[in-house]
Design a protein around this motif. Structure first.
Motif, PDB file in Angstrom:
ATOM      1  N   ALA A 167       0.832  -1.205   0.000  1.00 33.96           N
ATOM      2  CA  ALA A 167       0.000   0.000   0.000  1.00 33.96           C
ATOM      3  C   ALA A 167       0.869   1.258   0.000  1.00 33.96           C
ATOM      4  O   ALA A 167       0.619   2.191  -0.774  1.00 33.96           O
ATOM      5  CB  ALA A 167      -0.935  -0.004   1.209  1.00 33.96           C
ATOM      6  N   ALA A 168       1.888   1.282   0.860  1.00 32.89           N
ATOM      7  CA  ALA A 168       2.715   2.491   0.959  1.00 32.89           C
ATOM      8  C   ALA A 168       3.474   2.725  -0.345  1.00 32.89           C
ATOM      9  O   ALA A 168       3.597   3.865  -0.812  1.00 32.89           O
ATOM     10  CB  ALA A 168       3.690   2.366   2.132  1.00 32.89           C
ATOM     11  N   CYS A 169       3.963   1.650  -0.965  1.00 31.38           N
ATOM     12  CA  CYS A 169       4.707   1.767  -2.224  1.00 31.38           C
ATOM     13  C   CYS A 169       3.784   2.321  -3.319  1.00 31.38           C
ATOM     14  O   CYS A 169       4.151   3.251  -4.045  1.00 31.38           O
ATOM     15  CB  CYS A 169       5.262   0.402  -2.615  1.00 31.38           C
ATOM     16  SG  CYS A 169       6.275   0.422  -4.099  1.00 31.38           S
ATOM     17  N   GLU A 170       2.584   1.770  -3.413  1.00 31.59           N
ATOM     18  CA  GLU A 170       1.650   2.205  -4.458  1.00 31.59           C
ATOM     19  C   GLU A 170       1.184   3.638  -4.208  1.00 31.59           C
ATOM     20  O   GLU A 170       1.087   4.444  -5.145  1.00 31.59           O
ATOM     21  CB  GLU A 170       0.448   1.253  -4.516  1.00 31.59           C
ATOM     22  CG  GLU A 170      -0.412   1.487  -5.735  1.00 31.59           C
ATOM     23  CD  GLU A 170      -1.488   0.429  -5.914  1.00 31.59           C
ATOM     24  OE1 GLU A 170      -1.808  -0.276  -4.932  1.00 31.59           O
ATOM     25  OE2 GLU A 170      -2.009   0.319  -7.029  1.00 31.59           O
ATOM     26  N   PHE A 171       0.927   3.971  -2.947  1.00 31.60           N
ATOM     27  CA  PHE A 171       0.509   5.333  -2.610  1.00 31.60           C
ATOM     28  C   PHE A 171       1.579   6.353  -3.006  1.00 31.60           C
ATOM     29  O   PHE A 171       1.296   7.366  -3.642  1.00 31.60           O
ATOM     30  CB  PHE A 171       0.219   5.451  -1.105  1.00 31.60           C
ATOM     31  CG  PHE A 171       0.184   6.868  -0.621  1.00 31.60           C
ATOM     32  CD1 PHE A 171      -0.952   7.654  -0.821  1.00 31.60           C
ATOM     33  CD2 PHE A 171       1.281   7.439   0.010  1.00 31.60           C
ATOM     34  CE1 PHE A 171      -0.975   8.984  -0.400  1.00 31.60           C
ATOM     35  CE2 PHE A 171       1.267   8.757   0.436  1.00 31.60           C
ATOM     36  CZ  PHE A 171       0.130   9.527   0.233  1.00 31.60           C
ATOM     37  N   ILE A 172       2.831   6.078  -2.624  1.00 32.72           N
ATOM     38  CA  ILE A 172       3.910   7.032  -2.926  1.00 32.72           C
ATOM     39  C   ILE A 172       4.017   7.221  -4.436  1.00 32.72           C
ATOM     40  O   ILE A 172       4.123   8.343  -4.940  1.00 32.72           O
ATOM     41  CB  ILE A 172       5.257   6.562  -2.326  1.00 32.72           C
ATOM     42  CG1 ILE A 172       5.211   6.640  -0.794  1.00 32.72           C
ATOM     43  CG2 ILE A 172       6.421   7.391  -2.872  1.00 32.72           C
ATOM     44  CD1 ILE A 172       6.378   5.961  -0.094  1.00 32.72           C
TER      45      ILE A 172
END
Lengths: 148, 87
Positions: free
Chosen positions: A106-111
């Protein structure tokens, strides 16, 4: 760790740096973006990438901070290249390590999604005989807004 | 001693090329907003006319995204640029 640079990067080195982030890490998610042959134009042979020095780094730092508030992020590494890039070259790297895969994904895709609509970079596509500043896509705006 | 009453204006990407301008310096004046500055620049005509809302223009003041209502102060750095397309 955030870097804006002309030179290429080695995803393996970045992965190893993320792996060394501590014993609490149980998951690493990485994304690498490449120059492809068709965007707004067909027959793209390369890109020129411009950025706003200073603001770019601040915006990405803010995105990593926001990701760290929303998910478990042990460490994040973001690299974005600028200048002239040939077909198939690497443009961008985002790597996140976390305790669990859900947070890392999630954090990778959000960034990555938020970077595309808020970090001041601009792509110009180059073909054999023309150049064209890429237009921001509604689909990218939608993806970015889906995290609000 | 002189007081620096200037505002630095920067343009990027397609705007920088079409306006043939990367940086301008203007005099700060009371009540000047980023949106008003855009209108003043658009009034120069030619390629500058596109700053009058015909094309989307993003605004940053001191490297933070902001709205046209933002008031500009002496020493500010204001930037105008097309929607971003990195990644």
């Amino acid at each position: 760790m955030i870097r804006v640079q002309q030179q290429d990067f080695d995803p393996a080195e970045e992965y190893h740096a993320l792996r060394d982030s501590g014993s609490g890490t149980g998951a690493i998610a990485t994304f690498t973006g490449l120059v492809r042959d068709s965007g707004d134009l067909k027959g793209v042979t390369g890109l020129f990438l411009e950025h706003y020095p200073g603001m770019t780094e601040q915006v990405i730092e803010g995105l990593v901070r926001e990701a760290s508030q929303r998910w478990d992020v042990r460490e994040a590494r973001v690299i974005h290249r600028i200048g002239r890039l040939a077909l198939s070259e690497q443009i961008v790297f985002v790597g996140v390590c976390s305790a669990h895969r859900g947070d890392a994904f999630a954090a990778c895709e959000f960034i990555m999604d938020a970077l595309k609509t808020s970090a001041p970079f601009w792509k110009k596509e180059i073909t054999g005989d023309s150049e064209h500043w890429v237009e921001q896509k509604a689909a990218d705006r939608d993806r970015s807004q889906s995290w609000d | 001693m002189t007081t620096d009453n200037t505002i630095v204006v920067k343009f990027f990407a397609r705007l920088r090329e079409e306006l043939d301008t990367a940086t301008l310096e203007i005099e700060a004046e009371p009540g000047l907003t980023a949106g008003r500055l855009l209108q003043d620049l658009a009034a120069k005509g030619g390629n500058w006319a596109q700053l009058d809302g015909a094309q989307p223009v993003m605004i940053a003041v001191n490297q933070v995204m902001t709205k046209p209502e933002k008031e500009l102060q002496a020493g500010d750095e204001v930037a105008f640029f097309p929607p971003v397309t990195g990644g």
